[in-house]
Write a protein that holds these residues in place. Structure first.
Motif: not given
Length: 382
Positions: A64, A29, A39-40, A32-33, A62, A36
């Motif tokens: 990708d 997470q 894609k991961i 992501r922050e 979560q 943002p």
């Protein structure tokens, strides 16, 4: 808190690695922050950096996609129920790998001409006008000088794969992103990459953990590839470099004291009598050694966290005193008179960052995490 063991076929010794799946989710997470819009690809190579693949499917759901090296690991992940993309970071190692990769639904990195030939052969054998199902990430050598096509031939190779029906994305790897003060090197590699792919269609994949943490303001791409930061350790090897990111350690390697020795002035302890004391001291013997993956070369003074009277949270650092042996390490607990047989110690983890241990031992957190031996029991904390 509940625990489940990855394997029951382990020694009964007290050493075990606690793996915190919530920490892994938290670190994802945080990625992501920080970035943002990207894609991961969550990197789980080397058996998830020594943590094991068992918790990956749930803790990294979560993400990708997952990125790794080995088709065998890709197969394990599919068997565990992972349905999202998987990327083979070193691509294919033989023509036969193409068919296995397709069966497993893998995408692959392409970094040399033999791989291009294999993929073209597959496209020619496939009697259909539909695009190829496998996506390829073409790797460009922008200065790392390990894998990848040189910029001057990159476009030619791209057109070969594109003409064969493949969806082609673009990738490179930064050589110095993990050195916080070397932004010019990152800038130069990014410029080479951008010029070489100018006008070409396809997504991009650039940032590793270091670029995500320290260069996200200049490096943007469709896909990012966090690795070591997912596990709560630093790409630079310095814990202070990642304090701002608020990552959490996923692995806590813990064991217990199994013996106490009282040394007089002039006594030595361990192989080679490396450590000799000039004052009376109290030595604890702990169940951990190089056969468990702890570095044999760790010098005297390398920190170990010893529980206090109220548990690990009230503990303190005690230094290694003497040569690390196969199954045991000796530490100086003179300042902790309560420490006795059965007292829990942490080699690294929640109370002692793995990067601090690595720095003291002259290595990096990556190596310590990946080196934890199969005989060490791994317990997943839900």
């Amino acid at each position: 808190m509940s625990l489940k063991h990855e394997s029951e076929k382990t020694l009964s010794r007290p050493i075990h690695a606690l793996l915190n799946s919530d920490a892994l989710r938290h670190n994802l997470q945080r990625v992501r922050e920080i970035m943002p819009t990207s894609k991961i690809w969550a990197v789980v190579k080397a058996n998830a950096y020594g943590h094991g693949l068992v918790m990956v499917n749930s803790a990294l759901i979560q993400a990708d996609g997952l990125a790794l090296l080995d088709l065998a690991e890709a197969s394990i992940l599919r068997e565990q129920g992972w349905v999202k993309p998987i990327l083979l970071l070193e691509g294919l190692f033989s023509q036969e790998d193409v068919f296995t990769a397709i069966d497993l639904g893998c995408d692959c990195v392409v970094h040399h001409l033999d791989q291009v030939d294999w993929l073209e052969n597959l496209a020619e054998a496939k009697q259909s006008s539909k695009p190829m199902a496998m996506r390829v990430f073409m790797k460009m050598n922008t200065g790392m000088n390990r894998l990848g096509f040189e910029p001057e031939v990159y476009r030619e190779v791209f057109h070969r794969l594109h003409s064969a029906g493949y969806q082609v994305a673009h990738m490179t790897h930064f050589a110095n992103a993990d050195y916080v003060d070397k932004q010019p090197s990152v800038d130069m590699q990014l410029e080479v990459f951008s010029q070489a792919i100018e006008g070409l269609p396809g997504e991009t994949s650039l940032s590793n953990s270091a670029a995500i943490l320290w260069h996200h303001h200049i490096v943007q791409s469709d896909w990012i590839r966090p690795g070591i930061m997912l596990y709560g350790a630093s790409p630079s090897g310095k814990y202070e470099d990642i304090e701002h990111a608020k990552l959490k350690p996923v692995m806590s390697l813990r064991t217990q004291i199994i013996a106490i020795q009282h040394l007089e002035a002039g006594d030595a302890v361990g192989y080679g009598a490396r450590y000799q004391t000039d004052v009376p001291i109290r030595i604890a013997v702990i169940a951990c050694g190089y056969a468990d993956g702890y570095p044999r070369h760790a010098p005297d003074g390398t920190p170990v966290w010893v529980s206090g009277k109220q548990g690990l949270e009230s503990g303190q650092i005690c230094p290694i005193a003497g040569q690390v042996s196969m199954d045991m390490i000796t530490i100086d607990v003179t300042d902790m008179p309560h420490a006795d047989i059965g007292t829990v110690v942490e080699m690294w983890g929640d109370y002692l960052p793995v990067d601090r241990v690595a720095q003291a031992a002259g290595t990096i957190g990556y190596e310590l995490l990946c080196a934890v031996a199969p005989r060490v029991k791994r317990s997943i904390v839900d």
